[in-house]
Scaffold this motif. Sequence first.
Motif, PDB file in Angstrom:
ATOM      1  N   GLU A   1       0.838  -1.186   0.000  1.00  0.00           N
ATOM      2  CA  GLU A   1       0.000   0.000   0.000  1.00  0.00           C
ATOM      3  C   GLU A   1       0.880   1.245   0.000  1.00  0.00           C
ATOM      4  N   VAL A   2       0.455   2.240  -0.785  1.00  0.00           N
ATOM      5  CA  VAL A   2       1.189   3.502  -0.856  1.00  0.00           C
ATOM      6  C   VAL A   2       0.196   4.657  -0.963  1.00  0.00           C
ATOM      7  N   ALA A   3       0.708   5.851  -0.766  1.00  0.00           N
ATOM      8  CA  ALA A   3      -0.023   7.071  -1.094  1.00  0.00           C
ATOM      9  C   ALA A   3       0.777   7.801  -2.160  1.00  0.00           C
ATOM     10  N   VAL A   4       0.143   8.078  -3.284  1.00  0.00           N
ATOM     11  CA  VAL A   4       0.785   8.781  -4.392  1.00  0.00           C
ATOM     12  C   VAL A   4       0.076  10.106  -4.583  1.00  0.00           C
ATOM     13  N   ALA A   5       0.825  11.188  -4.447  1.00  0.00           N
ATOM     14  CA  ALA A   5       0.241  12.523  -4.533  1.00  0.00           C
ATOM     15  C   ALA A   5      -0.971  12.650  -3.607  1.00  0.00           C
ATOM     16  N   GLY A   6      -0.894  11.985  -2.452  1.00  0.00           N
ATOM     17  CA  GLY A   6      -1.969  12.045  -1.467  1.00  0.00           C
ATOM     18  C   GLY A   6      -3.080  11.044  -1.666  1.00  0.00           C
ATOM     19  N   GLN A   7      -3.058  10.286  -2.769  1.00  0.00           N
ATOM     20  CA  GLN A   7      -4.099   9.295  -3.052  1.00  0.00           C
ATOM     21  C   GLN A   7      -3.665   7.917  -2.546  1.00  0.00           C
ATOM     22  N   SER A   8      -4.481   7.298  -1.696  1.00  0.00           N
ATOM     23  CA  SER A   8      -4.156   5.976  -1.167  1.00  0.00           C
ATOM     24  C   SER A   8      -4.399   4.913  -2.227  1.00  0.00           C
ATOM     25  N   LEU A   9      -3.430   3.996  -2.369  1.00  0.00           N
ATOM     26  CA  LEU A   9      -3.509   2.930  -3.358  1.00  0.00           C
ATOM     27  C   LEU A   9      -3.165   1.612  -2.695  1.00  0.00           C
ATOM     28  N   LYS A  10      -3.877   0.553  -3.108  1.00  0.00           N
ATOM     29  CA  LYS A  10      -3.594  -0.790  -2.632  1.00  0.00           C
ATOM     30  C   LYS A  10      -3.117  -1.657  -3.791  1.00  0.00           C
ATOM     31  N   GLN A  11      -2.881  -2.925  -3.498  1.00  0.00           N
ATOM     32  CA  GLN A  11      -2.314  -3.837  -4.495  1.00  0.00           C
ATOM     33  C   GLN A  11      -3.146  -3.866  -5.775  1.00  0.00           C
ATOM     34  N   ARG A  12      -2.449  -3.676  -6.883  1.00  0.00           N
ATOM     35  CA  ARG A  12      -2.995  -3.685  -8.245  1.00  0.00           C
ATOM     36  C   ARG A  12      -3.861  -2.458  -8.564  1.00  0.00           C
ATOM     37  N   ASP A  13      -3.927  -1.470  -7.676  1.00  0.00           N
ATOM     38  CA  ASP A  13      -4.512  -0.179  -8.047  1.00  0.00           C
ATOM     39  C   ASP A  13      -3.531   0.563  -8.946  1.00  0.00           C
ATOM     40  N   GLY A  14      -4.060   1.434  -9.807  1.00  0.00           N
ATOM     41  CA  GLY A  14      -3.226   2.263 -10.658  1.00  0.00           C
ATOM     42  C   GLY A  14      -3.655   3.709 -10.584  1.00  0.00           C
ATOM     43  N   LEU A  15      -2.687   4.620 -10.646  1.00  0.00           N
ATOM     44  CA  LEU A  15      -2.973   6.051 -10.617  1.00  0.00           C
ATOM     45  C   LEU A  15      -2.135   6.736 -11.677  1.00  0.00           C
ATOM     46  N   GLY A  16      -2.812   7.458 -12.578  1.00  0.00           N
ATOM     47  CA  GLY A  16      -2.129   8.289 -13.555  1.00  0.00           C
ATOM     48  C   GLY A  16      -1.983   9.700 -13.018  1.00  0.00           C
ATOM     49  N   VAL A  17      -0.797  10.282 -13.170  1.00  0.00           N
ATOM     50  CA  VAL A  17      -0.492  11.622 -12.673  1.00  0.00           C
ATOM     51  C   VAL A  17       0.118  12.425 -13.815  1.00  0.00           C
ATOM     52  N   TRP A  18      -0.397  13.622 -14.041  1.00  0.00           N
ATOM     53  CA  TRP A  18       0.194  14.462 -15.083  1.00  0.00           C
ATOM     54  C   TRP A  18      -0.021  15.940 -14.753  1.00  0.00           C
ATOM     55  N   GLU A  19       0.559  16.774 -15.613  1.00  0.00           N
ATOM     56  CA  GLU A  19       0.587  18.221 -15.407  1.00  0.00           C
ATOM     57  C   GLU A  19       1.260  18.583 -14.081  1.00  0.00           C
ATOM     58  N   THR A  20       2.419  17.959 -13.864  1.00  0.00           N
ATOM     59  CA  THR A  20       3.251  18.253 -12.695  1.00  0.00           C
ATOM     60  C   THR A  20       4.678  17.853 -13.013  1.00  0.00           C
ATOM     61  N   GLY A  21       5.623  18.467 -12.325  1.00  0.00           N
ATOM     62  CA  GLY A  21       7.029  18.114 -12.507  1.00  0.00           C
ATOM     63  C   GLY A  21       7.515  17.076 -11.531  1.00  0.00           C
ATOM     64  N   SER A  22       6.753  16.841 -10.445  1.00  0.00           N
ATOM     65  CA  SER A  22       7.133  15.848  -9.449  1.00  0.00           C
ATOM     66  C   SER A  22       5.935  15.521  -8.579  1.00  0.00           C
TER      67      SER A  22
END
Length: 254
Positions: free
Chosen positions: A213-234
Amino acid sequence: MYVHIFTSSTTTLPLTTMQTVLHTADSRGHANHGWLNSHHTFSFAGYSNPERMHFGVLRVLNDDTVAGGKGFGAHPHDNMEIISIPLSGTLEHRDNAGNHGIIGSSDVQVMSAGTGIAHSEKNHSSSEPVKFLQIWVFPNKRNVPPRYDQQTFQAADRHNQFQQVLSPNPDDAGVWIHQDAWFHLADFDAGFTADYQVKKPGNGVYVFVLEGEVAVAGQSLKQRDGLGVWETGSFSVQASANARLLLMEVPMSL
């Protein structure tokens, strides 16, 4: 689902907007053919979803399990970059250009289909299943000569860091493809936090959680979840439990 996250700004800098799209594990397409059990993040074969066609030039992300002794018979492709990443077990590749390779969970395989190539992918074991990711990326050059490559990577090199396994540069770390894309694997301990820096302005990053489990850009994700992130440098990646990740940075324009 699109989520807009607004970041702070000063009077001298314009307001920037990070955009994200969340695909939970249970929202993926699913096909179980007995010998093949496959989950599709994006539309593929019998799974058709007009809102899930691709993320930028990332066209296919299939999470496949193939039974012992089974596999995909010889079939053709053209003008597509095809990446295979085994998660467990071993996968055997053959193609009509004479390439033959066997890859396991420490390896990454790439095939540039270009002007056209026929290949087969089968479970190298007659008894144990092989689990692997099948990934397709639209190329930035059409009708190139077909090519095949595979490389082995050390797990220690991704412990609490981003390990580059793919890039657009033959002289850089990892395998390479005909696209301005970078793939990284990472194994994070619980509580570890790192910032991912986008390699090319305008690119987006699709984060796929293999384990934990992780949080990416503040969004919590679990196993096999996916999150696309764009319009940012980091953006930040924080492990709330021991986690393994695949980050796929790709151009957002086809």
